[in-house]
Design an enzyme around this catalytic site. Structure first.
Site: not given
Ligand code: ACO
Length: 355
Positions: A210, A249, A297
């Site tokens: 995550h 994702h 990210d």
């Protein structure tokens, strides 16, 4: 066998309704109907936090009031600082979870308490890190949430880098039923208090699948001397069937618009550098070979590094922003509550005799 009985990871399962965020038909993340990337480009962190948490963009007076509540010159109590000193070396996410949990908040009502929790995050983070490094805690400055956070993490004031940080914070703020928000909603559905629900979310965010991906991305990106190095790395990872942090994702299957926005901002900051070109080379390679898009990210790691923020802060920074999304979900869950208690398909034995 078990995988065919239930959608593993609740993949594709809607578990409730929400009016906070969604992705539209073209794959853009919306906060209360506005595109998150447009908000990042044109609005301040405080305006977007007000929108996400309370449901509308603020007028001037509401903005000033909101800003005062989430910034302000709050010092941590001596008891908290003393406890930090006793702990010394500590993982920063563990510190945030622990001190967010035991902090003596003054507010009792939900919204003031949520604002108070969020306003303490930057200082809890900064003070834990500095004490852990043998330095004295810093006092917050008068400025925006992002300016203050930037200062508390770097010890320097820099308007341009604070604005760069602000854009990323806005993109990190909310993403409907992601894992940490879902954990928060399960906790909130028991009617536990906001602090406890946020601690559940913080614990969930810590996992490498995550929030924990961004610092791992930086570690590998900074090791490359050329684009060829970068591609070799990705090739080896995929051959060994290992995950490459910063890719894939649950929602974005072709492009993560937030990642593309940050990529554009990063290009403005570092342009033709080996790190930038290595990143785009991996992105292209992984997409062509495995059809996996770079997620937020992936570009966030290099972006934060470029504006002078140390890797140990990447995940807690995510929390400093997402706390407003979590707050919005706490309010939404408890306003129309039913305890979240799903069932499971049992696959174990039955009727065994106790020996
Ligand atoms: N590297 C290599 N392969 C991957 C990656 C990756 N990063 N992500 C997914 N895959 C592969 C899986 O192995 C699987 O392959 P298979 O069909 O051959 O078995 C396929 O792609 C589907 O992946 P799932 O894991 O089923 O996708 P899921 O939706 O369950 O997971 C997740 C999404 C957790 C983000 C996953 O892509 C991942 O682990 N990525 C790396 C961690 C990461 O970057 N996390 C940050 C997420 S963004 C955020 O939190 C802001």
């Amino acid at each position: 066998m078990a995988d065919t009985l239930v959608p593993k990871g609740l993949d594709g399962v809607a578990v409730d309704v929400t009016a906070i965020a969604t992705t539209d038909e073209s794959g853009n993340l919306l906060y209360r109907g506005y595109r998150a990337i447009d908000l990042a480009a044109r609005k301040s962190f405080e305006e977007v936090a007000h929108l996400v948490l309370l449901g509308s963009l603020p007028d001037q007076k509401q903005l000033a009031d909101f800003r005062a509540k989430i910034t302000g010159n709050h010092s941590l109590s001596n008891e908290i600082i003393d406890t930090m000193r006793e702990l010394k070396q500590v993982n920063l996410m563990d510190a945030m979870r622990s001190f967010a949990s035991i902090y003596p908040y003054a507010s009792k009502e939900t919204v003031p308490l949520l604002l108070e929790i969020a306003s303490r995050f930057p200082q809890i983070l900064s003070s834990s890190a500095r004490i852990s490094d043998g330095e004295e805690p810093l006092k917050p400055i008068r400025g925006t949430y992002s300016e203050n956070l930037y200062y508390l993490l770097t010890g320097t004031e820099n308007k341009q880098h604070s604005r760069a940080l602000e854009k990323l914070l806005i993109l990190y703020m909310e993403h409907e039923f992601n894992a940490s928000t879902f954990a928060l909603r399960v906790a909130a559905s028991t009617l536990t208090d906001p602090v406890s629900a946020i601690v559940a979310a913080l614990s969930t965010l810590k996992g490498p699948l995550h929030g924990g991906a961004n610092s791992e991305v930086l570690t590998y990106l900074l090791n490359f001397k050329s684009e060829a190095d970068a591609i070799r790395f990705a090739e080896q990872k995929l051959e060994k069937k290992e995950k490459i942090m910063g890719f894939g994702h649950r929602i974005y299957k072709t492009k993560d618009p937030r990642a593309q926005f940050v990529k554009g901002e990063l290009k403005k900051l570092i342009g033709d550098s080996i790190a930038y070109h290595s990143a785009t080379a991996i992105e292209e390679y992984v997409w062509n070979r495995k059809s996996l898009p770079a997620n937020l990210d992936f570009y966030a790691a290099l972006y934060l590094h470029t504006i002078g923020i140390k890797e140990k802060y990447y995940l807690p920074i995510f929390a400093c922003s997402r706390v407003f999304g979590w707050g919005a979900h706490y309010i939404e869950q408890t306003a129309n509550n039913k305890i979240i208690r799903p069932t499971s398909v049992y696959t174990g034995p039955k009727g065994l005799e106790v020996p």
